[in-house]
Design an enzyme around this catalytic site. Structure first.
Site, PDB file in Angstrom:
ATOM      1  N   HIS A 103       0.850  15.434  -9.195  1.00 54.51           N
ATOM      2  CA  HIS A 103      -0.071  15.891  -8.160  1.00 54.51           C
ATOM      3  C   HIS A 103      -0.896  14.724  -7.632  1.00 54.51           C
ATOM      4  CE1 HIS A 103       0.018  20.235  -9.906  1.00 54.51           C
ATOM      5  NE2 HIS A 103       1.034  19.989  -9.090  1.00 54.51           N
ATOM      6  N   HIS A 116      -2.290  12.822 -11.096  1.00 58.61           N
ATOM      7  CA  HIS A 116      -2.119  13.208 -12.489  1.00 58.61           C
ATOM      8  C   HIS A 116      -0.818  13.981 -12.624  1.00 58.61           C
ATOM      9  CE1 HIS A 116      -3.993  16.681 -10.539  1.00 58.61           C
ATOM     10  NE2 HIS A 116      -3.218  17.364 -11.367  1.00 58.61           N
ATOM     11  N   GLU A 167       4.474  23.082 -12.596  1.00 57.23           N
ATOM     12  CA  GLU A 167       3.590  24.221 -12.302  1.00 57.23           C
ATOM     13  C   GLU A 167       4.254  25.112 -11.251  1.00 57.23           C
ATOM     14  OE1 GLU A 167      -0.582  22.548 -11.862  1.00 57.23           O
ATOM     15  OE2 GLU A 167      -0.520  23.493 -13.823  1.00 57.23           O
ATOM     16  N   HIS A 172      -7.096  17.060 -20.453  1.00 54.61           N
ATOM     17  CA  HIS A 172      -6.171  18.059 -19.875  1.00 54.61           C
ATOM     18  C   HIS A 172      -4.906  17.386 -19.328  1.00 54.61           C
ATOM     19  CE1 HIS A 172      -9.695  20.577 -20.139  1.00 54.61           C
ATOM     20  NE2 HIS A 172     -10.351  19.849 -19.268  1.00 54.61           N
ATOM     21  N   HIS A 222       1.596  17.135 -14.900  1.00 52.77           N
ATOM     22  CA  HIS A 222       1.689  18.297 -15.795  1.00 52.77           C
ATOM     23  C   HIS A 222       3.098  18.242 -16.382  1.00 52.77           C
ATOM     24  CE1 HIS A 222      -1.895  20.250 -13.892  1.00 52.77           C
ATOM     25  NE2 HIS A 222      -1.484  19.548 -12.860  1.00 52.77           N
ATOM     26  N   THR A 244      -5.122  24.170  -9.867  1.00 47.10           N
ATOM     27  CA  THR A 244      -4.355  24.904 -10.881  1.00 47.10           C
ATOM     28  C   THR A 244      -5.025  24.839 -12.254  1.00 47.10           C
ATOM     29  OG1 THR A 244      -3.021  23.001 -11.529  1.00 47.10           O
ATOM     30  CG2 THR A 244      -2.187  24.351  -9.685  1.00 47.10           C
ATOM     31  N   THR A 245      -6.226  24.220 -12.292  1.00 40.53           N
ATOM     32  CA  THR A 245      -7.022  24.242 -13.522  1.00 40.53           C
ATOM     33  C   THR A 245      -8.421  24.725 -13.169  1.00 40.53           C
ATOM     34  OG1 THR A 245      -7.916  22.014 -13.216  1.00 40.53           O
ATOM     35  CG2 THR A 245      -5.821  22.172 -14.400  1.00 40.53           C
TER      36      THR A 245
HETATM   37  C1  LIG Z   1     -13.214  20.374  -9.374  1.00 42.50           C
HETATM   38  C2  LIG Z   1     -13.407  19.007 -10.000  1.00 42.50           C
HETATM   39  C3  LIG Z   1     -12.494  18.913 -11.201  1.00 42.50           C
HETATM   40  N1  LIG Z   1     -11.112  19.310 -10.912  1.00 42.50           N
HETATM   41  C4  LIG Z   1     -10.349  18.681  -9.972  1.00 42.50           C
HETATM   42  O1  LIG Z   1     -10.802  17.779  -9.278  1.00 42.50           O
HETATM   43  C5  LIG Z   1      -8.903  19.090  -9.833  1.00 42.50           C
HETATM   44  C6  LIG Z   1      -8.113  18.443  -8.898  1.00 42.50           C
HETATM   45  C7  LIG Z   1      -6.772  18.824  -8.734  1.00 42.50           C
HETATM   46  C8  LIG Z   1      -6.225  19.827  -9.525  1.00 42.50           C
HETATM   47  S1  LIG Z   1      -4.536  20.308  -9.306  1.00 42.50           S
HETATM   48  N2  LIG Z   1      -3.846  20.442 -10.750  1.00 42.50           N
HETATM   49  O2  LIG Z   1      -4.581  21.590  -8.664  1.00 42.50           O
HETATM   50  O3  LIG Z   1      -3.923  19.232  -8.559  1.00 42.50           O
HETATM   51  C9  LIG Z   1      -7.015  20.471 -10.468  1.00 42.50           C
HETATM   52  C10 LIG Z   1      -8.366  20.097 -10.631  1.00 42.50           C
HETATM   53  C11 LIG Z   1     -14.834  18.787 -10.470  1.00 42.50           C
HETATM   54  N3  LIG Z   1     -15.721  19.758  -9.877  1.00 42.50           N
HETATM   55  C12 LIG Z   1     -16.146  19.694  -8.615  1.00 42.50           C
HETATM   56  C13 LIG Z   1     -17.009  20.779  -8.404  1.00 42.50           C
HETATM   57  C14 LIG Z   1     -17.068  21.496  -9.594  1.00 42.50           C
HETATM   58  C15 LIG Z   1     -17.767  22.664  -9.973  1.00 42.50           C
HETATM   59  C16 LIG Z   1     -17.607  23.131 -11.264  1.00 42.50           C
HETATM   60  C17 LIG Z   1     -16.772  22.468 -12.164  1.00 42.50           C
HETATM   61  C18 LIG Z   1     -16.079  21.308 -11.788  1.00 42.50           C
HETATM   62  C19 LIG Z   1     -16.233  20.840 -10.506  1.00 42.50           C
HETATM   63 ZN   LIG Z   2      -2.406  19.164 -11.126  1.00 46.02          ZN
END
Ligand SMILES: C[C@H](CNC(=O)c1ccc(S(N)(=O)=O)cc1)Cn1ccc2ccccc21
Ligand SMILES: [Zn+2]
Length: 260
Positions: free
Chosen positions: A118, A93, A105, A63, A95, A198-199
């Site tokens: 981010h 990371h 975003e 992603h 975008h 945001t994902t």
């Molecule tokens: C969230 C985590 C995976 N996603 C992220 O850590 C994350 C961090 C920052 C952003 S952004 N773009 O907003 O900065 C987006 C995603 C894993 N995880 C932890 C619990 C959990 C439960 C189901 C699926 C995956 C899971």
């Molecule tokens: Zn992000």
């Protein structure tokens, strides 16, 4: 693997099917309207204590491209501003868009930037693991930094020069000794609001801190991000990694605050 992406069938407009919180009350990103941001005297400056940070690896997770840090102690934290505790740096990371298109975003008065960085931090004072924090309303603090197209960025080369090593989904390589302090703009004036990842899984667990001042990077450097692929090495169709951004979501009952 994840069954979501940024394509026509699996993109942001379809995420609500598997992740109903996509239509929740505190979703991110948002369109930031500077004139509507409320000055809050209780909002102090933010402090980024990254001097002893330990980057570990850089990876393509299908992603985005993610740089992970050692978050086993409070060696690198963000604190102050809207935060009641120090939050530990976990990863950063990006975008970005397609050639010459917008890719951030958050937008500012309806205008997007070329890309958005981010820096993801978690509240290790209140929660024992990142995963627990990622599902808690005050679990994460993400620092958003806009990337504007212009001259070459002196330090971004350290990242763009290794992207060829993580071209395909699932690839990773050592990436030690990188301090993201070199990616900060000259001043830390910010907007802040309560939002979400945001994902997917789009957890409503993020205190967003978006810096007003963008950093400047060159089109050439932005172009390097586009050598990355959403797809794995073994997959037949090549899917160039670009336009990996979610569009702005409704502000609903939220107040945007600022510290200018
Ligand atoms: C969230 C985590 C995976 N996603 C992220 O850590 C994350 C961090 C920052 C952003 S952004 N773009 O907003 O900065 C987006 C995603 C894993 N995880 C932890 C619990 C959990 C439960 C189901 C699926 C995956 C899971
Ligand atoms: Zn992000």
């Amino acid at each position: 693997g994840d069954h979501w992406g940024y394509g026509k069938e699996d993109g942001p407009s379809a995420w609500h099917r598997h992740y109903p919180v996509a239509k929740g009350s505190r979703q991110s990103p948002i369109d930031i309207i500077p004139d509507e941001a409320r000055r809050d005297s209780s909002l102090g400056p933010i402090f980024l204590k990254y001097d002893r940070c330990t980057s570990l690896s850089i990876a393509n997770n299908g992603h985005s491209v993610v740089v992970e840090f050692d978050d086993s102690d409070d060696r690198s934290v963000i604190q102050g501003g809207p935060l009641d505790n120090p939050y530990r740096l976990k990863q950063f990371h990006f975008h970005w868009g397609g050639k010459g298109c917008e890719g951030s975003e958050h937008t500012v008065a309806g205008v997007g930037y070329a890309s958005e960085l981010h820096l993801v931090h978690w509240n290790a004072v209140k929660y024992t693991t990142y995963e627990d924090a990622a599902t808690a309303p005050d679990g994460l603090a993400v620092l958003g930094i806009f990337l504007e197209q212009g001259d070459d960025h002196r330090w971004l080369h350290t990242i763009t020069d290794v992207l060829y090593m993580v071209k395909f989904k699932g690839s990773a390589t050592n990436f030690k000794g990188f301090n993201p302090k070199c990616l900060l703009p000259s001043n830390l004036h910010y907007w802040t609001y309560l939002g979400s990842l945001t994902t997917p899984p789009l957890h409503e667990s993020v205190i967003w801190i978006v810096l007003k001042e963008p950093i400047v990077v060159s089109e050439k450097q932005l172009g390097m991000f586009r050598i990355l692929q959403f797809s794995g090495e073994e997959e037949d169709q090549r899917m160039r990694m670009e336009n990996n951004f979610r569009p702005p979501q409704p502000l609903k009952e939220r107040i945007l605050k600022k510290r200018c």
